[in-house]
Design a protein around this motif. Structure first.
Motif, mmCIF file in Angstrom:
data_model
loop_
_atom_site.group_PDB
_atom_site.id
_atom_site.type_symbol
_atom_site.label_atom_id
_atom_site.label_comp_id
_atom_site.label_asym_id
_atom_site.label_seq_id
_atom_site.Cartn_x
_atom_site.Cartn_y
_atom_site.Cartn_z
ATOM 1 N N ILE A 62 0.858 -1.178 0.000
ATOM 2 C CA ILE A 62 0.000 0.000 0.000
ATOM 3 C C ILE A 62 0.894 1.228 0.000
ATOM 4 O O ILE A 62 1.851 1.304 0.782
ATOM 5 N N LEU A 63 0.576 2.192 -0.861
ATOM 6 C CA LEU A 63 1.310 3.448 -0.917
ATOM 7 C C LEU A 63 0.366 4.584 -0.550
ATOM 8 O O LEU A 63 -0.702 4.727 -1.158
ATOM 9 N N VAL A 64 0.762 5.392 0.447
ATOM 10 C CA VAL A 64 -0.102 6.462 0.934
ATOM 11 C C VAL A 64 0.680 7.760 1.095
ATOM 12 O O VAL A 64 1.913 7.782 1.097
ATOM 13 N N HIS A 65 -0.078 8.843 1.288
ATOM 14 C CA HIS A 65 0.497 10.140 1.620
ATOM 15 C C HIS A 65 0.660 10.288 3.126
ATOM 16 O O HIS A 65 1.681 10.761 3.598
ATOM 17 N N HIS A 66 -0.339 9.907 3.877
ATOM 18 C CA HIS A 66 -0.305 9.990 5.340
ATOM 19 C C HIS A 66 -0.062 8.592 5.917
ATOM 20 O O HIS A 66 -0.954 7.743 5.880
ATOM 21 N N GLY A 67 1.148 8.372 6.415
ATOM 22 C CA GLY A 67 1.499 7.073 6.977
ATOM 23 C C GLY A 67 1.076 6.927 8.427
ATOM 24 O O GLY A 67 0.210 7.646 8.931
ATOM 25 N N LEU A 68 1.744 6.000 9.115
ATOM 26 C CA LEU A 68 1.376 5.689 10.497
ATOM 27 C C LEU A 68 2.207 6.442 11.529
ATOM 28 O O LEU A 68 1.760 6.602 12.671
ATOM 29 N N PHE A 69 3.380 6.887 11.175
ATOM 30 C CA PHE A 69 4.325 7.374 12.186
ATOM 31 C C PHE A 69 4.662 8.842 11.957
ATOM 32 O O PHE A 69 5.015 9.246 10.844
ATOM 33 N N TRP A 70 4.547 9.624 13.049
ATOM 34 C CA TRP A 70 4.767 11.062 12.977
ATOM 35 C C TRP A 70 5.623 11.503 14.152
ATOM 36 O O TRP A 70 5.531 10.944 15.253
ATOM 37 N N ARG A 71 6.441 12.495 13.906
ATOM 38 C CA ARG A 71 7.301 13.040 14.946
ATOM 39 C C ARG A 71 6.465 13.505 16.149
ATOM 40 O O ARG A 71 5.454 14.187 15.998
ATOM 41 N N GLY A 72 6.897 13.099 17.347
ATOM 42 C CA GLY A 72 6.259 13.553 18.566
ATOM 43 C C GLY A 72 5.041 12.756 19.011
ATOM 44 O O GLY A 72 4.469 13.043 20.062
ATOM 45 N N GLN A 73 4.626 11.729 18.245
ATOM 46 C CA GLN A 73 3.459 10.964 18.656
ATOM 47 C C GLN A 73 3.823 9.957 19.739
ATOM 48 O O GLN A 73 4.994 9.625 19.937
ATOM 49 N N ASP A 74 2.822 9.479 20.432
ATOM 50 C CA ASP A 74 2.996 8.431 21.425
ATOM 51 C C ASP A 74 3.456 7.159 20.708
ATOM 52 O O ASP A 74 2.817 6.693 19.773
ATOM 53 N N GLY A 75 4.570 6.580 21.118
ATOM 54 C CA GLY A 75 5.150 5.451 20.413
ATOM 55 C C GLY A 75 4.585 4.091 20.791
ATOM 56 O O GLY A 75 5.038 3.082 20.253
ATOM 57 N N ARG A 76 3.611 4.058 21.695
ATOM 58 C CA ARG A 76 3.078 2.760 22.119
ATOM 59 C C ARG A 76 2.149 2.154 21.061
ATOM 60 O O ARG A 76 1.396 2.868 20.415
ATOM 61 N N VAL A 77 2.228 0.850 20.908
ATOM 62 C CA VAL A 77 1.400 0.137 19.933
ATOM 63 C C VAL A 77 0.156 -0.370 20.652
ATOM 64 O O VAL A 77 0.074 -1.527 21.083
ATOM 65 N N THR A 78 -0.797 0.537 20.781
ATOM 66 C CA THR A 78 -2.061 0.233 21.445
ATOM 67 C C THR A 78 -3.193 0.842 20.623
ATOM 68 O O THR A 78 -2.965 1.661 19.734
ATOM 69 N N GLY A 79 -4.429 0.430 20.938
ATOM 70 C CA GLY A 79 -5.592 1.067 20.326
ATOM 71 C C GLY A 79 -5.568 1.021 18.808
ATOM 72 O O GLY A 79 -5.328 -0.017 18.192
ATOM 73 N N TRP A 80 -5.803 2.199 18.194
ATOM 74 C CA TRP A 80 -5.894 2.268 16.735
ATOM 75 C C TRP A 80 -4.591 1.855 16.055
ATOM 76 O O TRP A 80 -4.620 1.250 14.984
ATOM 77 N N MET A 81 -3.443 2.195 16.671
ATOM 78 C CA MET A 81 -2.164 1.814 16.064
ATOM 79 C C MET A 81 -2.014 0.292 16.051
ATOM 80 O O MET A 81 -1.573 -0.297 15.048
ATOM 81 N N LYS A 82 -2.378 -0.359 17.137
ATOM 82 C CA LYS A 82 -2.314 -1.818 17.173
ATOM 83 C C LYS A 82 -3.211 -2.420 16.093
ATOM 84 O O LYS A 82 -2.803 -3.356 15.385
ATOM 85 N N GLN A 83 -4.414 -1.890 15.955
ATOM 86 C CA GLN A 83 -5.354 -2.446 14.976
ATOM 87 C C GLN A 83 -4.801 -2.342 13.556
ATOM 88 O O GLN A 83 -4.871 -3.305 12.773
ATOM 89 N N ARG A 84 -4.260 -1.195 13.204
ATOM 90 C CA ARG A 84 -3.751 -1.015 11.844
ATOM 91 C C ARG A 84 -2.530 -1.902 11.599
ATOM 92 O O ARG A 84 -2.445 -2.588 10.571
ATOM 93 N N LEU A 85 -1.578 -1.886 12.534
ATOM 94 C CA LEU A 85 -0.380 -2.710 12.369
ATOM 95 C C LEU A 85 -0.718 -4.196 12.372
ATOM 96 O O LEU A 85 -0.139 -4.978 11.598
ATOM 97 N N GLN A 86 -1.640 -4.575 13.221
ATOM 98 C CA GLN A 86 -2.023 -5.983 13.309
ATOM 99 C C GLN A 86 -2.542 -6.505 11.971
ATOM 100 O O GLN A 86 -2.177 -7.603 11.523
#
Length: 250
Positions: A62-86
């Motif tokens: 998949i190629l996108v403009h807005h990815g998953l990782f941004w400077r200054g964000q919470d680095g924990r893999v929980t919630g929405w981040m876990k769902q997308r990565l999973q």
């Protein structure tokens, strides 16, 4: 009709040259999937809805403009981040994301493509952070007619601050959340400015400076770069490509 992950990444990097940009997050491969790429899907944002649609379409990358990782964000893999990565990891799908490099590309980028969609000829980058903002000559339109053109092209309503009614000789634009470039656009000679969003101070500034401000939606103004880039890379590499547009009113 397939390629590999390394070749896909090299082709994207060769076009966009991400090393030239100081950005808000990592450009390029953000999630590593299977090596072989038989089908490429593009979209604006790496949302769960896009990931699920890409899985259903049989995507390997998949190629996108807005990815998953941004400077200054919470680095924990929980919630929405876990769902997308999973979902990406479970289906062994690679995620490639390009932010400012995709905004800036003179042919396949968001700003170049938005200018094409809106019918602006002779446009070029000339203002804003890392020279991302574009400007083109404009004749024969007033602000209501310009707003109508944008609405018809993008298929959504526009928030318009009309300025002082001056003749529109130069139109400036920068896709997404570029309202902070408004003053730079004025300094560069713009009579009207188009971007995705408008903040409260910019409405007052537009009225006081007499320059029209049209906010046409962050997502709506950035729908064109990712499929243009992915389509070109897919053509070069001989792999099928599909753009999946996940509607977003913002």
């Amino acid at each position: 009709m397939s390629t590999d992950r390394h070749t896909l990444l090299q082709a994207c990097d060769a076009l966009l040259q991400p090393e030239r940009f100081k950005d808000y997050g990592p450009n390029g491969l953000q999630v590593e999937g299977r090596l072989q790429v038989r089908r490429l899907v593009s979209g604006v944002t790496a949302s769960l809805a896009l990931i699920e649609a890409a899985i259903a379409a049989g995507a390997d990358a998949i190629l996108v403009h807005h990815g998953l990782f941004w400077r200054g964000q919470d680095g924990r893999v929980t919630g929405w981040m876990k769902q997308r990565l999973q979902r990406l990891l479970a289906h062994d799908i690679s995620l490639l994301a390009y932010h400012l490099p995709l905004d800036a590309h003179p042919e396949w980028g968001n700003n170049a493509q938005l200018g094409r969609v809106l019918g602006f000829e002779g446009g070029a980058p000339c203002f804003g952070e890392q020279n991302l903002g574009w400007m083109a000559p404009l004749e024969g339109l007033d602000v209501p007619a310009l707003a109508q053109r944008v609405e018809a092209a993008l298929g959504r309503s526009v928030t318009s601050v009309p300025g002082d009614g001056r003749a529109l000789r130069r139109v400036a634009w920068c896709t997404g959340g570029a309202q902070g470039y408004f003053e730079a656009a004025i300094a560069a000679g713009a009579d009207a400015f188009i971007t995705g969003e408008i903040s409260e101070p910019q409405a007052h500034y537009a009225r006081e400076m007499g320059v029209a401000f049209l906010a046409a939606g962050h997502h709506a103004t950035e729908r064109y770069g990712a499929p243009a880039l992915a389509g070109e890379v897919a053509r070069q590499l001989g792999v099928p490509h599909e753009f999946i547009d996940i509607d977003n009113p913002a």
